[in-house]
Write a protein that holds these residues in place. Structure first.
Motif, PDB file in Angstrom:
ATOM      1  N   ASN A   1       5.335   2.791  -8.643  1.00  0.00           N
ATOM      2  CA  ASN A   1       6.082   1.547  -9.116  1.00  0.00           C
ATOM      3  C   ASN A   1       7.433   2.028  -9.937  1.00  0.00           C
ATOM      4  OD1 ASN A   1       4.384  -0.127  -7.763  1.00  0.00           O
ATOM      5  ND2 ASN A   1       3.317  -0.698  -9.737  1.00  0.00           N
TER       6      ASN A   1
ATOM      7  N   VAL B   1     -12.997   4.578  -8.140  1.00  0.00           N
ATOM      8  CA  VAL B   1     -14.360   4.231  -8.613  1.00  0.00           C
ATOM      9  C   VAL B   1     -15.383   4.621  -7.739  1.00  0.00           C
ATOM     10  CG1 VAL B   1     -12.907   2.127  -9.184  1.00  0.00           C
ATOM     11  CG2 VAL B   1     -13.818   1.764  -7.174  1.00  0.00           C
TER      12      VAL B   1
ATOM     13  N   PHE C   1       0.650  -1.221   0.090  1.00  0.00           N
ATOM     14  CA  PHE C   1      -0.263  -0.252  -0.036  1.00  0.00           C
ATOM     15  C   PHE C   1       0.759   1.252   0.127  1.00  0.00           C
ATOM     16  CE2 PHE C   1      -3.150  -2.984   1.867  1.00  0.00           C
ATOM     17  CZ  PHE C   1      -3.969  -2.867   1.019  1.00  0.00           C
TER      18      PHE C   1
ATOM     19  N   GLY D   1      -1.379   3.882 -16.959  1.00  0.00           N
ATOM     20  CA  GLY D   1      -1.890   3.041 -15.823  1.00  0.00           C
ATOM     21  C   GLY D   1      -2.054   3.748 -14.453  1.00  0.00           C
TER      22      GLY D   1
ATOM     23  N   PRO E   1      -3.285  -7.004  -1.665  1.00  0.00           N
ATOM     24  CA  PRO E   1      -4.547  -7.220  -0.642  1.00  0.00           C
ATOM     25  C   PRO E   1      -5.612  -6.268  -0.377  1.00  0.00           C
ATOM     26  CG  PRO E   1      -2.559  -6.295   0.451  1.00  0.00           C
ATOM     27  CD  PRO E   1      -2.234  -6.262  -1.160  1.00  0.00           C
ATOM     28  N   HIS E   2      -5.853  -5.323  -1.334  1.00  0.00           N
ATOM     29  CA  HIS E   2      -6.954  -4.540  -1.239  1.00  0.00           C
ATOM     30  C   HIS E   2      -8.091  -5.259  -1.274  1.00  0.00           C
ATOM     31  CE1 HIS E   2     -10.070  -1.380  -2.407  1.00  0.00           C
ATOM     32  NE2 HIS E   2      -9.042  -0.414  -2.043  1.00  0.00           N
ATOM     33  N   GLU E   3      -9.192  -4.702  -0.507  1.00  0.00           N
ATOM     34  CA  GLU E   3     -10.372  -5.304  -0.239  1.00  0.00           C
ATOM     35  C   GLU E   3     -11.032  -5.628  -1.518  1.00  0.00           C
ATOM     36  OE1 GLU E   3     -12.283  -1.909   2.180  1.00  0.00           O
ATOM     37  OE2 GLU E   3     -13.836  -3.168   1.429  1.00  0.00           O
ATOM     38  N   PHE E   4     -10.923  -4.996  -2.507  1.00  0.00           N
ATOM     39  CA  PHE E   4     -11.702  -5.265  -3.814  1.00  0.00           C
ATOM     40  C   PHE E   4     -10.838  -6.489  -4.326  1.00  0.00           C
ATOM     41  CE2 PHE E   4     -13.317  -0.764  -4.702  1.00  0.00           C
ATOM     42  CZ  PHE E   4     -14.016  -0.764  -3.739  1.00  0.00           C
TER      43      PHE E   4
ATOM     44  N   VAL F   1     -15.610  -2.840 -11.646  1.00  0.00           N
ATOM     45  CA  VAL F   1     -14.423  -1.863 -10.935  1.00  0.00           C
ATOM     46  C   VAL F   1     -13.650  -1.369 -12.118  1.00  0.00           C
ATOM     47  CG1 VAL F   1     -12.532  -1.822  -9.150  1.00  0.00           C
ATOM     48  CG2 VAL F   1     -14.472  -3.175  -8.680  1.00  0.00           C
TER      49      VAL F   1
ATOM     50  N   LEU G   1      -1.941  -5.544 -13.667  1.00  0.00           N
ATOM     51  CA  LEU G   1      -2.106  -6.117 -12.049  1.00  0.00           C
ATOM     52  C   LEU G   1      -1.214  -5.008 -11.359  1.00  0.00           C
ATOM     53  CD1 LEU G   1      -2.584  -7.912  -9.705  1.00  0.00           C
ATOM     54  CD2 LEU G   1      -0.314  -9.419 -10.682  1.00  0.00           C
TER      55      LEU G   1
ATOM     56  N   VAL H   1     -19.448   2.027  -9.804  1.00  0.00           N
ATOM     57  CA  VAL H   1     -19.056   0.480  -9.220  1.00  0.00           C
ATOM     58  C   VAL H   1     -20.191  -0.035  -8.222  1.00  0.00           C
ATOM     59  CG1 VAL H   1     -17.770   1.368  -6.924  1.00  0.00           C
ATOM     60  CG2 VAL H   1     -17.026  -0.737  -8.114  1.00  0.00           C
TER      61      VAL H   1
ATOM     62  N   LYS I   1      -0.298   4.660  -9.224  1.00  0.00           N
ATOM     63  CA  LYS I   1       0.227   3.347  -8.705  1.00  0.00           C
ATOM     64  C   LYS I   1       1.438   2.883  -9.500  1.00  0.00           C
ATOM     65  CE  LYS I   1      -0.072  -0.954  -6.584  1.00  0.00           C
ATOM     66  NZ  LYS I   1      -0.734  -2.217  -6.324  1.00  0.00           N
ATOM     67  N   ALA I   2       1.173   2.921 -10.934  1.00  0.00           N
ATOM     68  CA  ALA I   2       2.152   2.630 -11.899  1.00  0.00           C
ATOM     69  C   ALA I   2       3.515   3.480 -11.708  1.00  0.00           C
ATOM     70  CB  ALA I   2       1.474   2.649 -13.442  1.00  0.00           C
TER      71      ALA I   2
ATOM     72  N   ALA J   1      -0.086  -2.059 -12.034  1.00  0.00           N
ATOM     73  CA  ALA J   1      -0.779  -0.686 -11.956  1.00  0.00           C
ATOM     74  C   ALA J   1      -1.936  -0.520 -11.026  1.00  0.00           C
ATOM     75  CB  ALA J   1      -1.166  -0.211 -13.329  1.00  0.00           C
ATOM     76  N   CYS J   2      -2.832  -1.647 -10.631  1.00  0.00           N
ATOM     77  CA  CYS J   2      -4.170  -1.646 -10.003  1.00  0.00           C
ATOM     78  C   CYS J   2      -4.033  -1.228  -8.622  1.00  0.00           C
ATOM     79  CB  CYS J   2      -4.890  -3.027 -10.290  1.00  0.00           C
ATOM     80  SG  CYS J   2      -6.426  -2.949  -9.765  1.00  0.00           S
ATOM     81  N   GLN J   3      -4.836  -0.123  -8.114  1.00  0.00           N
ATOM     82  CA  GLN J   3      -4.850   0.442  -6.480  1.00  0.00           C
ATOM     83  C   GLN J   3      -5.757  -0.591  -6.322  1.00  0.00           C
ATOM     84  OE1 GLN J   3      -6.981   4.168  -7.012  1.00  0.00           O
ATOM     85  NE2 GLN J   3      -7.193   3.913  -8.991  1.00  0.00           N
ATOM     86  N   TYR J   4      -6.676  -1.409  -6.773  1.00  0.00           N
ATOM     87  CA  TYR J   4      -7.422  -2.375  -6.211  1.00  0.00           C
ATOM     88  C   TYR J   4      -6.979  -3.879  -6.218  1.00  0.00           C
ATOM     89  CZ  TYR J   4     -10.258   1.695  -6.736  1.00  0.00           C
ATOM     90  OH  TYR J   4     -10.682   2.845  -6.852  1.00  0.00           O
ATOM     91  N   ALA J   5      -5.693  -3.952  -6.324  1.00  0.00           N
ATOM     92  CA  ALA J   5      -5.075  -5.453  -6.386  1.00  0.00           C
ATOM     93  C   ALA J   5      -4.822  -6.070  -5.074  1.00  0.00           C
ATOM     94  CB  ALA J   5      -3.787  -5.368  -7.129  1.00  0.00           C
TER      95      ALA J   5
ATOM     96  N   ARG K   1      -1.165   6.944  -4.989  1.00  0.00           N
ATOM     97  CA  ARG K   1      -1.450   5.682  -5.720  1.00  0.00           C
ATOM     98  C   ARG K   1      -2.793   5.715  -6.515  1.00  0.00           C
ATOM     99  NH1 ARG K   1      -2.195   0.702  -3.756  1.00  0.00           N
ATOM    100  NH2 ARG K   1      -4.182   0.651  -2.654  1.00  0.00           N
TER     101      ARG K   1
END
Lengths: 480, 354
Positions: free
Chosen positions: A138, A273, A43, A131, B66-69, B16, B58, A335, A134-135, B60-64, A49
């Motif tokens: 990274n 979302v 996180f 992206g 361990p996110h709850e989504f 999502v 994967l 969503v 978050k990208a 880039a995903c802010q919801y990957a 992010r």
């Protein structure tokens, strides 16, 4: 951490965009750098992010920006939303330095989208990260690793030893990896704090938007109904330490970037979302079933940022966006599915609104809608006449079942209360004298520039510009 | 149809994604998704087959997790993809092969076929002998008519099965197809980022190898196919029986193709072991391995046959090679091979609707 004490040239507190920009800049200037990030690796990146773009000035079309967006226009946009209360020299600095950001970012592997005609209509003013944020983060973290910057995750700053205007050491406690903040059930005793000594410190630890107690101090019990759109790790701990150590505070603790989001969103970290774009296409009512603001004042991307505070001022901090079947598919899909009903009365019951009041509101609204040609892509001539408040664009009768309802809550993005800085990102005391070795960047000082309003992508611009200034200043201070 | 749980998972993920859209410039999956508001099983099959598993979304995903989504687009679409293969498979009872097909069954099938053919050859003429080897006379080992009958029959079955699968896929995808540009996309692996930065093997680790090894595999396969076709023309139309000289067209095509079919599958296998396991559906590991192993067995035995065709081992080697080819052919409609067909149809639909 094995040792009880570690020495660096520059310690950066925080792990988002501003922090990494500062860390990379300081490292390039030859400093030994540590990044102290309170989130676990998964996180990391603070609110960055969840971001998607940064606003930058440019004189001609580029591969990532269309047309031109000159510094004067950018500055005017910034001043307009802040009612001229901004620190203008700092605002001007951000605007001037914004143009150089994309190239500098590319140097660390950041990639941008090709400019596009997206739903946000922002490709003239804002460069979009391929992206998303978050990208972006990274890329920065990978660059930090390559350049030999130490990154501590799950590392919470528990004390700052500031004496005579100099930060002498930072107390850092590490959680067990994988343990989430706020999940008190699994919280084990954090490790005994270790002391990190650095010749200069950059504070880029964000605002206090995830600190519900602090929000309640500012907003009263209304804050309990706020949803935090971003990271749960921005608790303002280090901001408070700086203020306690004599830093000059800037901004109103109630001011923040807050939007109206779906009330069913998770309490933290729901990100983009959770937004709802249906408001301008229908009516928005409060818990009493009454309208309270012109839903059609302007395009949603220009207005969404005021709706957080509008909803926050309603009873129980809740509102409802109500549209009919005519406009389904005309706004970004949400969503969460809408609450659907065959009649306004049924919808009112499902949303737990007073039936008679909502029926009367809709009837009055429908009666006040003037003839016009609906065009949701332009400021059209569909308006009401004789209502308080009027709806000035996109006003169509709500008469085609099924009727759709979405509950809205204030979704707080970040707070504006921060520490006052100068144009070298040095943290200032109330007398105007700077701390000797403490710099600030990002949300923790964004209040110097943002006093009231928000324009899309400005947070990332402030973070990038001031992150670089802070990193440069900290490195110069440390390795001179 | 994907199972109920998987359809629900896919719809959750796409809902999502559709509210976020940050990934829209990575690949066609996201623009295709944006044209939809709901995600029924057929939509999910289309999107799943459009996905090349490049992996960018994967990280880039802010919801990957361990996110709850818990959003993992590459894995969810991989799971849906294999269920779509089952759905399109003909005949239906053999669709179960997608769940049970693994390295062991693939190689066992090859071994079984080899043993049967070996037995038949020995019983028929006992000619797995020096004379056949010295003359490099393949048909002394397996008579030409037997070879044609066996492979003709298997090919006919395989082509029928693949064609029915493609028709089922096409019917489900509906809408207009734009085939020519889609073939260009497929043949260049455009969406495995042939035109931009390479695809990922792990976070912030981008390499071109997966794409190049896939090219070696695919074009190696096609060259071997061309080699066989040319040889058939030589034999049937021109009356020039095998074996052919080292400089002859069938041998040159087969050699280059065979080398590609060694380098490609070995490289892809190695790539898999280095790739972040989060990017794939672990339950499909075996399906992929079986296909790669049979391709490799075919190419290695084929090349060995070329080099050793004048040796006494030739007879044995020929039977091993033919067994491998036969096993590869028989498993084509029930293994990883079908991804190329359905993905091309998905690409043609994408080209048709954008």
């Amino acid at each position: 951490m094995a040792a009880d004490s570690r020495d660096y040239d520059v310690a950066v507190i925080g792990g988002g965009n501003a922090a990494l920009c500062a860390a990379l800049t300081a490292r390039e200037a030859g400093a030994r750098v540590v990044v102290i990030e309170s989130a676990p690796r998964e996180f990391r990146g603070g609110n960055s992010r969840h971001t998607r773009n940064l606003r930058c000035a440019h004189g001609a079309p580029t591969s990532v920006l269309t047309d031109a967006y000159l510094e004067d226009e950018f500055l005017a946009d910034l001043l307009r939303v802040n009612g001229n209360e901004t620190d203008e020299p700092l605002a001007r600095l951000v605007v001037e330095r914004s143009a150089g950001c994309p190239d500098w970012m590319r140097g660390y592997g950041v990639r941008f989208q090709a400019s596009l005609r997206g739903t946000l209509h922002l490709s003239r003013t804002n460069a979009f990260f391929l992206g998303g944020g978050k990208a972006l983060m990274n890329s920065y973290y990978a660059a930090a690793e390559r350049l030999g910057i130490d990154v501590l995750y799950d590392a919470e700053v528990v004390s700052l030893d500031i004496r005579d205007g100099l930060c002498r050491s930072i107390g850092v406690s590490t959680r067990r990896p994988g343990q989430a903040a706020g999940s008190s059930a699994t919280e084990s005793a954090p490790s005994a704090p270790v002391s990190i000594r650095a010749k200069a410190v950059v504070v880029a630890s964000g605002g206090f938007e995830a600190n519900l107690e602090w929000l309640e101090e500012a907003w009263g019990t209304a804050a309990r109904n706020f949803i935090v759109r971003g990271t749960p790790y921005n608790r303002g701990t280090v901001l408070r330490m700086l203020l306690d150590a004599g830093a000059d505070s800037i901004g109103d603790p109630r001011e923040c970037h807050a939007v109206a989001i779906d009330a069913r969103s998770p309490k933290f970290d729901g990100g983009i979302v959770t937004r709802l774009d249906s408001v301008p296409l229908g009516i928005a009512v409060n818990q009493l079933g009454e309208r309270f603001y012109d839903e059609g004042e302007d395009f949603w991307p220009k207005r969404y940022a005021i709706w957080g505070k509008l909803v926050a001022r309603q009873p129980e901090q809740i509102a409802f966006s109500i549209v009919d079947d005519k406009v389904r598919g005309r706004f970004m899909p949400s969503v969460f599915p809408p609450v659907e009903a065959g009649s306004i009365a049924e919808l009112a019951r499902m949303l737990e609104l007073p039936v008679g009041a909502l029926e009367a509101t809709v009837a009055r609204f429908n009666a006040a809608v003037q003839p016009g040609s609906f065009d949701h892509t332009a400021l059209d001539d569909c308006r009401t006449d004789g209502l308080t408040p009027e709806k000035t664009h996109w006003a169509q009768r709500i008469d085609t079942p099924p009727f759709l309802g979405y509950p809205l809550r204030p979704g707080i993005t970040f707070t504006y209360l921060g520490v006052r800085v100068d144009d070298r990102a040095r943290v200032l005391t109330p007398g105007g004298a700077p701390f000797g070795n403490v710099f600030a960047a990002g949300e923790v000082m964004a209040g110097n520039i943002l006093r009231k309003g928000y324009i899309a992508g400005i947070g990332m611009t402030i973070g990038t510009v001031f992150g670089r200034i802070a990193g440069e200043g900290a490195a110069r201070h440390a390795v001179r | 149809m994907p199972s109920v749980d998987l359809t629900r998972e896919g719809a959750h993920v796409m809902t999502v994604c559709n509210a976020c859209r940050y990934c829209e410039q990575y690949c066609p999956v996201f623009p295709a998704m944006e044209q939809r508001l709901t995600f029924a099983a057929a939509d999910l099959n289309y999107l799943a087959n459009l996905c090349h598993n490049c992996g960018e979304c994967l990280y880039a995903c802010q919801y990957a997790p361990p996110h709850e989504f818990g959003i993992n687009v590459p894995r969810t679409l991989a799971k849906i993809r294999v269920e779509s293969y089952e759905e399109y498979a003909w005949p239906r009872p053999l669709s179960a092969a997608f769940r049970h097909h693994n390295l062991l069954t693939g190689l066992s099938l090859a071994a079984g076929l080899i043993v049967v053919m070996l037995g038949a050859a020995l019983a028929a003429n006992g000619a797995l002998v020096r004379d056949a080897g010295e003359a490099a006379d393949f048909y002394a080992v397996v008579p030409h008519d037997v070879m044609v009958g066996l492979f003709g029959g298997v090919s006919l079955f395989v082509i029928t099965a693949l064609a029915i699968g493609m028709r089922r896929c096409r019917q489900q995808f509906a809408g207009s197809l734009s085939v020519v540009p889609a073939l260009g996309d497929a043949l260049t692996l455009r969406h495995l980022h042939a035109t931009g930065p390479d695809c990922v093997t792990a976070e912030e680790t981008r390499t071109p190898w997966r794409r190049w090894f896939h090219h070696a595999t695919f074009y190696g396969f096609m060259l071997c196919f061309a080699s066989t076709t040319v040889a058939a023309i030589y034999h049937v139309l021109l009356g020039w029986p095998a074996p052919y000289g080292y400089g002859s067209l069938p041998v040159v095509l087969g050699t280059i193709g065979g080398v590609g079919l060694v380098v490609g599958p070995v490289g892809l296998w190695a790539q898999r072991t280095h790739r972040d396991p989060m990017l794939s559906d672990p339950s499909q590991e075996q399906l992929d391995r079986s296909f790669l192993a049979l391709l490799l067995l075919t190419s290695v035995t084929g090349l060995a046959l070329l080099v050793l065709r004048h040796q006494s081992l030739m007879g044995l080697l020929l039977i091993v090679h033919l067994g491998a080819v036969l096993a590869l052919f028989l498993t084509l409609p029930y293994g990883k091979f079908v991804h190329g067909l359905y993905r091309t149809i998905a690409l043609a639909k994408y080209r048709g609707e954008t």
